[in-house]
Scaffold this active site. Structure first.
Site, mmCIF file in Angstrom:
data_model
loop_
_atom_site.group_PDB
_atom_site.id
_atom_site.type_symbol
_atom_site.label_atom_id
_atom_site.label_comp_id
_atom_site.label_asym_id
_atom_site.label_seq_id
_atom_site.Cartn_x
_atom_site.Cartn_y
_atom_site.Cartn_z
ATOM 1 N N ASP A 1 13.413 8.964 -29.001
ATOM 2 C CA ASP A 1 13.451 7.778 -29.840
ATOM 3 C C ASP A 1 14.652 6.953 -29.393
ATOM 4 O O ASP A 1 15.291 7.246 -28.370
ATOM 5 C CB ASP A 1 13.499 8.151 -31.322
ATOM 6 C CG ASP A 1 14.836 8.744 -31.778
ATOM 7 O OD1 ASP A 1 15.724 9.005 -30.928
ATOM 8 O OD2 ASP A 1 14.986 8.955 -32.991
ATOM 9 N N HIS A 2 14.975 5.920 -30.145
ATOM 10 C CA HIS A 2 16.076 5.022 -29.785
ATOM 11 C C HIS A 2 17.431 5.740 -29.755
ATOM 12 O O HIS A 2 18.253 5.480 -28.886
ATOM 13 C CB HIS A 2 16.137 3.845 -30.768
ATOM 14 C CG HIS A 2 16.269 4.275 -32.198
ATOM 15 N ND1 HIS A 2 15.202 4.786 -32.916
ATOM 16 C CD2 HIS A 2 17.339 4.308 -33.027
ATOM 17 C CE1 HIS A 2 15.613 5.091 -34.142
ATOM 18 N NE2 HIS A 2 16.904 4.826 -34.229
ATOM 19 N N CYS B 1 16.062 13.076 -29.854
ATOM 20 C CA CYS B 1 16.282 12.085 -30.915
ATOM 21 C C CYS B 1 17.760 12.170 -31.288
ATOM 22 O O CYS B 1 18.543 12.777 -30.554
ATOM 23 C CB CYS B 1 15.349 12.308 -32.115
ATOM 24 S SG CYS B 1 15.672 13.772 -33.123
ATOM 25 N N GLY B 2 18.159 11.584 -32.379
ATOM 26 C CA GLY B 2 19.569 11.577 -32.739
ATOM 27 C C GLY B 2 20.167 12.969 -32.860
ATOM 28 O O GLY B 2 21.209 13.271 -32.282
ATOM 29 N N GLY C 1 14.445 16.144 -35.928
ATOM 30 C CA GLY C 1 13.205 15.454 -36.282
ATOM 31 C C GLY C 1 12.162 15.529 -35.184
ATOM 32 O O GLY C 1 10.987 15.815 -35.433
ATOM 33 N N HIS D 1 13.688 34.342 -25.117
ATOM 34 C CA HIS D 1 13.171 35.038 -26.293
ATOM 35 C C HIS D 1 11.959 34.370 -26.921
ATOM 36 O O HIS D 1 11.112 35.061 -27.499
ATOM 37 C CB HIS D 1 14.260 35.167 -27.354
ATOM 38 C CG HIS D 1 15.354 36.104 -26.964
ATOM 39 N ND1 HIS D 1 16.233 36.609 -27.891
ATOM 40 C CD2 HIS D 1 15.724 36.619 -25.770
ATOM 41 C CE1 HIS D 1 17.101 37.405 -27.285
ATOM 42 N NE2 HIS D 1 16.813 37.422 -25.992
ATOM 43 N N HIS E 1 9.744 40.557 -27.180
ATOM 44 C CA HIS E 1 9.641 39.183 -27.663
ATOM 45 C C HIS E 1 8.189 38.708 -27.729
ATOM 46 O O HIS E 1 7.866 37.827 -28.515
ATOM 47 C CB HIS E 1 10.459 38.250 -26.769
ATOM 48 C CG HIS E 1 11.878 38.686 -26.639
ATOM 49 N ND1 HIS E 1 12.780 38.658 -27.683
ATOM 50 C CD2 HIS E 1 12.543 39.227 -25.589
ATOM 51 C CE1 HIS E 1 13.937 39.132 -27.281
ATOM 52 N NE2 HIS E 1 13.829 39.489 -26.015
ATOM 53 N N ARG F 1 6.489 38.740 -31.102
ATOM 54 C CA ARG F 1 6.901 37.660 -32.013
ATOM 55 C C ARG F 1 6.229 36.341 -31.645
ATOM 56 O O ARG F 1 5.800 35.596 -32.522
ATOM 57 C CB ARG F 1 8.418 37.548 -31.983
ATOM 58 C CG ARG F 1 9.062 38.823 -32.522
ATOM 59 C CD ARG F 1 10.500 38.959 -32.148
ATOM 60 N NE ARG F 1 10.982 40.275 -32.563
ATOM 61 C CZ ARG F 1 11.896 40.950 -31.914
ATOM 62 N NH1 ARG F 1 12.442 40.449 -30.823
ATOM 63 N NH2 ARG F 1 12.289 42.123 -32.353
#
Length: 161
Positions: free
Chosen positions: A15-16, A72-73, A77, A105, A140, A143
């Protein structure tokens, strides 16, 4: 005669807020000989990170790219959005240790980073580790299989609705 690259094909998007770090990573990957699919964004003009997390996830799951990088920031998100795509295992990393463990993992296929959390230089180092670390399998795998089973169950329940 062209010799095909053994490097994985990489989908990258941001994103920006992640644009600057994404560009740093993209330039590094291209200079290192990786085939890179830049899915955007192309500026620091405000956009919505779910669109870009979804794009990276879909590109990886469709096998058009082998691995993805989403920025993203904070990385939170866009990792949540990418993980909504069935088959994606997006892992948010803040350092070399978490980038390595994401692959070893969790068999992560998308690396999520925070453009406001890590520098471009640190991001490149994390990408290098992510791209060169092998999944360990073994204990692993059980899982990872459970994660896949949850996805299948969710899809089946959604189909019934």
């Amino acid at each position: 005669m062209t010799i095909p690259s053994t490097n994985p094909r990489i989908a990258i998007a941001s994103d920006h807020a992640g644009f600057s770090v994404k560009e740093t990573i993209r330039k590094y990957l291209e200079s290192a000989g990786y085939a890179v699919s830049d899915l955007g964004t192309s500026s620091e003009e405000s956009v919505d990170y779910p669109d870009y997390g979804k794009a990276v996830g879909e590109r990886v799951v469709s096998k058009q790219s082998d691995l993805g990088i989403a920025v993203c920031g904070t990385g939170m998100g866009i990792s949540i959005a990418a993980n909504k795509v069935p088959g994606v295992r997006a892992a948010l990393a803040h350092d070399l240790h978490t980038a390595r463990l994401a692959r070893e993992h969790n068999d992560a296929n998308v690396l999520a980073l925070g453009g406001r959390v890590v520098s471009g230089e640190a991001a490149i180092r994390m990408v290098q580790v992510f791209l060169t670390t092998a999944y360990l399998g073994g204990r692993h795998q059980r899982r990872v299989d459970k994660i896949t089973a949850i996805e299948k169950q969710e899809r089946a329940e959604a189909a019934k609705r």
